[in-house]
Design a protein around this motif. Structure first.
Motif, short mmCIF file in Angstrom:
data_model
loop_
_atom_site.label_atom_id
_atom_site.label_comp_id
_atom_site.label_asym_id
_atom_site.label_seq_id
_atom_site.Cartn_x
_atom_site.Cartn_y
_atom_site.Cartn_z
N GLU A 23 0.84 -1.21 0.00
CA GLU A 23 0.00 0.00 0.00
C GLU A 23 0.86 1.25 0.00
OE1 GLU A 23 -3.13 0.28 2.90
OE2 GLU A 23 -3.78 -1.77 2.43
N GLU A 24 1.91 1.22 0.82
CA GLU A 24 2.79 2.39 0.93
C GLU A 24 3.44 2.72 -0.41
OE1 GLU A 24 3.54 4.52 3.34
OE2 GLU A 24 5.27 5.44 2.31
N LEU A 25 3.88 1.67 -1.12
CA LEU A 25 4.59 1.90 -2.39
C LEU A 25 3.65 1.88 -3.59
CD1 LEU A 25 7.71 -0.43 -1.80
CD2 LEU A 25 7.63 2.07 -1.58
N ASP A 26 2.39 1.46 -3.35
CA ASP A 26 1.42 1.26 -4.43
C ASP A 26 1.94 0.23 -5.44
OD1 ASP A 26 -0.99 1.57 -5.65
OD2 ASP A 26 -0.41 3.34 -6.81
N VAL A 156 7.71 -0.92 8.30
CA VAL A 156 7.30 -0.49 6.95
C VAL A 156 8.05 0.77 6.55
CG1 VAL A 156 5.34 0.36 5.57
CG2 VAL A 156 5.06 -1.63 7.08
N ARG A 157 8.23 1.68 7.50
CA ARG A 157 8.96 2.92 7.20
C ARG A 157 10.39 2.59 6.74
NH1 ARG A 157 12.42 6.27 8.82
NH2 ARG A 157 13.05 5.05 10.64
N ARG A 164 12.94 2.35 -1.82
CA ARG A 164 12.97 3.57 -2.66
C ARG A 164 14.41 3.92 -3.00
NH1 ARG A 164 8.32 5.80 0.80
NH2 ARG A 164 6.56 5.57 -0.61
N ASP A 165 15.28 3.78 -2.02
CA ASP A 165 16.69 4.07 -2.22
C ASP A 165 17.30 3.15 -3.30
OD1 ASP A 165 18.80 5.68 -1.21
OD2 ASP A 165 19.71 3.83 -0.43
N ARG A 166 16.99 1.85 -3.21
CA ARG A 166 17.53 0.89 -4.19
C ARG A 166 16.99 1.19 -5.58
NH1 ARG A 166 21.85 -0.29 -2.77
NH2 ARG A 166 21.92 -1.81 -4.44
N CYS A 167 15.72 1.55 -5.67
CA CYS A 167 15.13 1.80 -6.98
C CYS A 167 15.68 3.07 -7.59
CB CYS A 167 13.60 1.83 -6.89
SG CYS A 167 12.94 0.20 -6.55
N GLN A 168 15.96 4.05 -6.73
CA GLN A 168 16.56 5.29 -7.22
C GLN A 168 17.97 5.03 -7.75
OE1 GLN A 168 16.48 8.23 -4.17
NE2 GLN A 168 15.24 9.56 -5.46
N ASP A 169 18.72 4.20 -7.01
CA ASP A 169 20.07 3.82 -7.45
C ASP A 169 20.03 3.25 -8.85
OD1 ASP A 169 21.17 4.59 -5.13
OD2 ASP A 169 21.62 2.57 -4.37
N GLU A 170 19.03 2.36 -9.08
CA GLU A 170 18.96 1.70 -10.37
C GLU A 170 18.66 2.71 -11.46
OE1 GLU A 170 17.01 -2.33 -12.10
OE2 GLU A 170 15.64 -0.86 -11.28
#
Ligand SMILES: Nc1ncnc2c1ncn2[C@@H]1O[C@H](COP(=O)(O)OP(=O)(O)O)[C@@H](O)[C@H]1O
Ligand SMILES: O=C(O)[C@H](O)[C@@H](O)[C@H](O)[C@H](O)COP(=O)(O)O
Length: 175
Positions: A23-26, A156-157, A164-170
C-alpha cells in the motif's frame, strides 16, 4: 521492474508487513503460501517440516510468477519464507530484479506471535525447524535485514525507505 521478497521464518510478520508495504509503495502484492500444493500445506499442518524436494516446485512457480510480473510491467511485493540461499537463488533466476527484506527477530518473540495467531495452518511445533534451516542473507545478495520486533509502522517505514533508495540507485545507474 522490481520484486521485493519479504522473507523470514513463519510468524515473523511477512504478511502484515508486505501488505502494508504494497500500500505504501502502491505496488502489487502476492503471498507465496498461495503457491504451495495441497500436499505441502497438509504436510506442514500435520507438523512435518517441508524438505528441499517439497520446496523446489513451489519456488519454481513463484519464480515464474515474478517473471510474469516483469512481462506485465508490475512492481510487486511477495511474502516468501526464502529460508535458504539456494531458495533465493531460484527466485533470482526469474526475469525481474529481486530484492530481499529479511524480517528478523528472536525465537521467543516469534513463538509468542505464532502461538497467538488464529486460523493459520502453520503449527508452533515447526518453528524450531524454520530457525534451524534459516540462512541469513549473504553480502552479495541484494537485501536488507530489519528487526521485526519493532512496530509494524516502523518496519514499513524502514523497508519503504530502503526499497525507494535501491530503486533510485537503479534509475540513476548507480545500483
Ligand atoms: N511488528 C509486529 N509486532 C507485533 N505483532 C506482529 C508484528 N508483525 C506481525 N505481527 C503479528 O504476528 C502474527 C504473525 O504475523 P504474520 O504477518 O502472519 O507473519 P508471517 O506472514 O511471517 O507468518 C500475526 O498475528 C500478526 O498480527
Ligand atoms: O518453506 C516453508 O517451510 C514454508 O513456506 C514456511 O516457511 C512458511 O512460512 C509457511 O508456508 C507458513 O506460512 P507463514 O510464513 O505465513 O506462517
Amino acid at each position: 521492474m522490481t520484486a521485493v521478497i519479504v522473507m523470514g521464518v513463519s510468524g515473523t510478520g511477512k504478511t502484515t508487513i508486505a501488505e502494508a508495504l504494497s500500500e505504501e509503495l502502491d505496488w502489487a502484492f502476492a503471498e507465496a503460501d498461495e503457491f504451495h500444493s495441497q500436499a505441502n500445506i497438509a504436510k506442514m499442518a500435520s507438523s512435518t517440516p517441508l524438505v528441499d524436494h517439497d520446496r523446489w516446485p513451489w519456488l519454481g512457480l513463484i519464480a515464474a510468477f515474478l517473471s510474469q510480473c516483469e512481462t506485465d510491467g508490475d512492481n510487486v511485493i511477495v511474502t516468501c519464507s526464502a529460508l535458504k540461499r539456494a531458495y533465493r537463488d531460484v527466485l533470482r533466476r526469474s526475469q525481474t530484479r529481486v530484492l530481499f527484506v529479511h524480517l528478523d527477530a528472536s525465537f521467543d518473540v516469534i513463538a509468542e506471535r505464532v502461538a497467538n495467531r488464529k486460523g493459520h495452518y502453520m503449527p508452533l511445533k515447526l518453528l524450531d525447524s524454520q530457525f534451524e534451516i534459516l540462512q541469513p542473507l549473504e553480502p552479495d545478495e541484494e537485501g536488507v535485514v530489519i528487526d521485526s520486533a519493532q512496530s509494524p509502522e516502523e518496519i514499513v517505514r524502514q523497508a519503504a525507505a530502503w526499497v525507494r533508495d535501491r530503486c533510485q540507485d537503479e534509475q540513476s545507474g548507480v545500483g
